[in-house]
Design a protein around this motif. Structure first.
Motif, PDB file in Angstrom:
ATOM      1  N   HIS A  63       0.859  -1.189   0.000  1.00  0.00           N
ATOM      2  CA  HIS A  63       0.000   0.000   0.000  1.00  0.00           C
ATOM      3  C   HIS A  63       0.891   1.233   0.000  1.00  0.00           C
ATOM      4  O   HIS A  63       2.110   1.137   0.146  1.00  0.00           O
ATOM      5  CB  HIS A  63      -0.966   0.001   1.183  1.00  0.00           C
ATOM      6  CG  HIS A  63      -0.321   0.056   2.523  1.00  0.00           C
ATOM      7  ND1 HIS A  63       0.461  -0.969   3.031  1.00  0.00           N
ATOM      8  CD2 HIS A  63      -0.333   1.015   3.494  1.00  0.00           C
ATOM      9  CE1 HIS A  63       0.883  -0.663   4.234  1.00  0.00           C
ATOM     10  NE2 HIS A  63       0.421   0.554   4.534  1.00  0.00           N
ATOM     11  N   ALA A  64       0.263   2.404  -0.135  1.00  0.00           N
ATOM     12  CA  ALA A  64       1.018   3.612  -0.466  1.00  0.00           C
ATOM     13  C   ALA A  64       1.385   4.488   0.721  1.00  0.00           C
ATOM     14  O   ALA A  64       1.702   5.665   0.532  1.00  0.00           O
ATOM     15  CB  ALA A  64       0.234   4.438  -1.491  1.00  0.00           C
TER      16      ALA A  64
ATOM     17  N   PRO B 199      -7.440   1.862   0.799  1.00  0.00           N
ATOM     18  CA  PRO B 199      -8.388   1.304  -0.181  1.00  0.00           C
ATOM     19  C   PRO B 199      -7.833   0.155  -1.004  1.00  0.00           C
ATOM     20  O   PRO B 199      -8.583  -0.726  -1.423  1.00  0.00           O
ATOM     21  CB  PRO B 199      -8.707   2.506  -1.078  1.00  0.00           C
ATOM     22  CG  PRO B 199      -8.430   3.700  -0.236  1.00  0.00           C
ATOM     23  CD  PRO B 199      -7.273   3.322   0.630  1.00  0.00           C
ATOM     24  N   GLY B 200      -6.525   0.151  -1.246  1.00  0.00           N
ATOM     25  CA  GLY B 200      -5.955  -0.878  -2.110  1.00  0.00           C
ATOM     26  C   GLY B 200      -4.911  -1.744  -1.434  1.00  0.00           C
ATOM     27  O   GLY B 200      -4.046  -2.325  -2.102  1.00  0.00           O
ATOM     28  N   HIS B 201      -4.994  -1.868  -0.116  1.00  0.00           N
ATOM     29  CA  HIS B 201      -4.024  -2.682   0.631  1.00  0.00           C
ATOM     30  C   HIS B 201      -4.088  -4.133   0.158  1.00  0.00           C
ATOM     31  O   HIS B 201      -5.161  -4.697  -0.045  1.00  0.00           O
ATOM     32  CB  HIS B 201      -4.335  -2.618   2.126  1.00  0.00           C
ATOM     33  CG  HIS B 201      -3.312  -3.273   2.997  1.00  0.00           C
ATOM     34  ND1 HIS B 201      -3.211  -4.646   3.143  1.00  0.00           N
ATOM     35  CD2 HIS B 201      -2.330  -2.750   3.769  1.00  0.00           C
ATOM     36  CE1 HIS B 201      -2.219  -4.933   3.965  1.00  0.00           C
ATOM     37  NE2 HIS B 201      -1.665  -3.799   4.366  1.00  0.00           N
ATOM     38  N   ILE B 202      -2.917  -4.748  -0.018  1.00  0.00           N
ATOM     39  CA  ILE B 202      -2.842  -6.170  -0.343  1.00  0.00           C
ATOM     40  C   ILE B 202      -1.908  -6.869   0.631  1.00  0.00           C
ATOM     41  O   ILE B 202      -0.988  -6.273   1.191  1.00  0.00           O
ATOM     42  CB  ILE B 202      -2.346  -6.428  -1.786  1.00  0.00           C
ATOM     43  CG1 ILE B 202      -0.950  -5.828  -2.013  1.00  0.00           C
ATOM     44  CG2 ILE B 202      -3.353  -5.909  -2.809  1.00  0.00           C
ATOM     45  CD1 ILE B 202      -0.318  -6.197  -3.364  1.00  0.00           C
ATOM     46  N   CYS B 203      -2.181  -8.146   0.850  1.00  0.00           N
ATOM     47  CA  CYS B 203      -1.245  -9.060   1.493  1.00  0.00           C
ATOM     48  C   CYS B 203      -0.749 -10.024   0.419  1.00  0.00           C
ATOM     49  O   CYS B 203      -1.317 -10.107  -0.669  1.00  0.00           O
ATOM     50  CB  CYS B 203      -1.908  -9.833   2.622  1.00  0.00           C
ATOM     51  SG  CYS B 203      -2.476  -8.806   3.997  1.00  0.00           S
TER      52      CYS B 203
ATOM     53  N   ALA C 197       2.008  -9.709   5.539  1.00  0.00           N
ATOM     54  CA  ALA C 197       0.760  -9.069   5.958  1.00  0.00           C
ATOM     55  C   ALA C 197       0.723  -7.573   5.746  1.00  0.00           C
ATOM     56  O   ALA C 197      -0.331  -6.966   5.954  1.00  0.00           O
ATOM     57  CB  ALA C 197       0.497  -9.383   7.432  1.00  0.00           C
ATOM     58  N   GLY C 198       1.846  -6.952   5.348  1.00  0.00           N
ATOM     59  CA  GLY C 198       1.837  -5.503   5.237  1.00  0.00           C
ATOM     60  C   GLY C 198       1.422  -4.902   6.569  1.00  0.00           C
ATOM     61  O   GLY C 198       1.985  -5.221   7.622  1.00  0.00           O
ATOM     62  N   ASP C 199       0.385  -4.041   6.548  1.00  0.00           N
ATOM     63  CA  ASP C 199      -0.121  -3.445   7.787  1.00  0.00           C
ATOM     64  C   ASP C 199      -1.485  -3.998   8.173  1.00  0.00           C
ATOM     65  O   ASP C 199      -2.254  -3.353   8.903  1.00  0.00           O
ATOM     66  CB  ASP C 199      -0.212  -1.919   7.639  1.00  0.00           C
ATOM     67  CG  ASP C 199       1.147  -1.246   7.738  1.00  0.00           C
ATOM     68  OD1 ASP C 199       2.150  -1.943   7.986  1.00  0.00           O
ATOM     69  OD2 ASP C 199       1.210  -0.014   7.555  1.00  0.00           O
TER      70      ASP C 199
END
Length: 250
Positions: free
Chosen positions: A69-70, A172-176, A187-189
């Motif tokens: 994500h950004a 809005p566009g978070h990915i794991c 898992a990112g965040d």
């Protein structure tokens, strides 16, 4: 830290909103590809080079970066890494994160940070204000082109296969990312690890609680032995059970 053959969790010192800490980008590699997941803050290229060297992976082999994500601590270093690389690096992200990564839109967190400045104690307010003003003034300089957008369930054919899991809520566009061969979830965040315990990401960082809850339920369906969180690092204590509990699944 070595997680499995061809998987390394990097440990990069960073100054976060809560103060000094560690961020944990992830490195996948094999004889054909070197794939980095998330790119840290600006001006951390040398720290990434050092972390690659510690993992035994030449930085100059880096061929792809997947962005979960950004947020600035995940994409701030992209421009520097691209500039430092002797070869073309392909950037992947979800379509909904693309305008923020490319700096077409201001960072989502600016509004949240501005709101925090009104309620934080004076000492913390000063620290956050510095980050806020820097991000506001410089985000356009840190933009990087997204070469390929990814979708939920897409299987990226690198390093044994990396599956995209669309997990909106935090952004809005978070990915794991799920590496099936090693049963590893990047898992990112989506989660943090605190005191050895898998926990929700801080509530104030969640843009859409309803989407976030649905995303956790989706992650609970995967067979996971290892969770790698950007904040807090490694978690292996019955992760499926822990994720189900966080998702509210009995």
């Amino acid at each position: 830290m070595k997680i499995a053959d061809g998987i390394e969790m990097l440990e990069i010192p960073a100054h976060l909103m809560a103060g000094p800490g560690i961020i944990n980008p992830v490195l996948f590699w094999d004889k054909d590809e070197v794939v980095l997941v998330d790119a840290g803050f600006p001006h951390q290229v040398q720290q990434f080079r050092d972390a690659f060297a510690k993992a035994g992976v030449p930085f100059d082999r880096l061929s792809r970066v997947i962005v979960t994500h950004a947020d600035a601590d995940h994409v701030g270093g992209l421009a520097g890494i691209l500039h430092d690389s002797p070869q073309k690096i392909t950037i992947f992200a979800h379509e909904k994160e693309r305008p923020y990564i490319e700096a077409e839109l201001p960072p989502i967190r600016l509004a949240q940070m501005e709101a925090q400045l009104k309620i934080l104690p004076e000492e913390r307010r000063q620290q956050v204000a510095v980050l806020y003003e820097s991000l506001k003034a410089n985000y356009k300089k840190l933009g990087a082109n997204v070469d390929e957008t990814v979708e939920d369930g897409e299987q990226l054919p690198y390093c044994g296969g990396i599956k995209v899991v669309y997990t909106p809520g935090h952004t809005p566009g978070h990915i794991c990312l799920y590496h099936q061969r090693s049963k590893t979830l990047v898992a990112g965040d989506a989660f943090n690890v605190e005191g050895g315990v898998l926990v929700h990401a801080p509530e104030f960082t969640c843009l859409d609680k309803e989407q976030y809850d649905k995303s956790l339920k989706k992650l609970a369906m995967y067979d996971i032995e290892t969770v790698l969180c950007y904040h807090g690092g490694l978690y292996r204590d019955h992760p499926n059970r822990s994720i189900a509990e966080l998702a509210g699944i009995n």
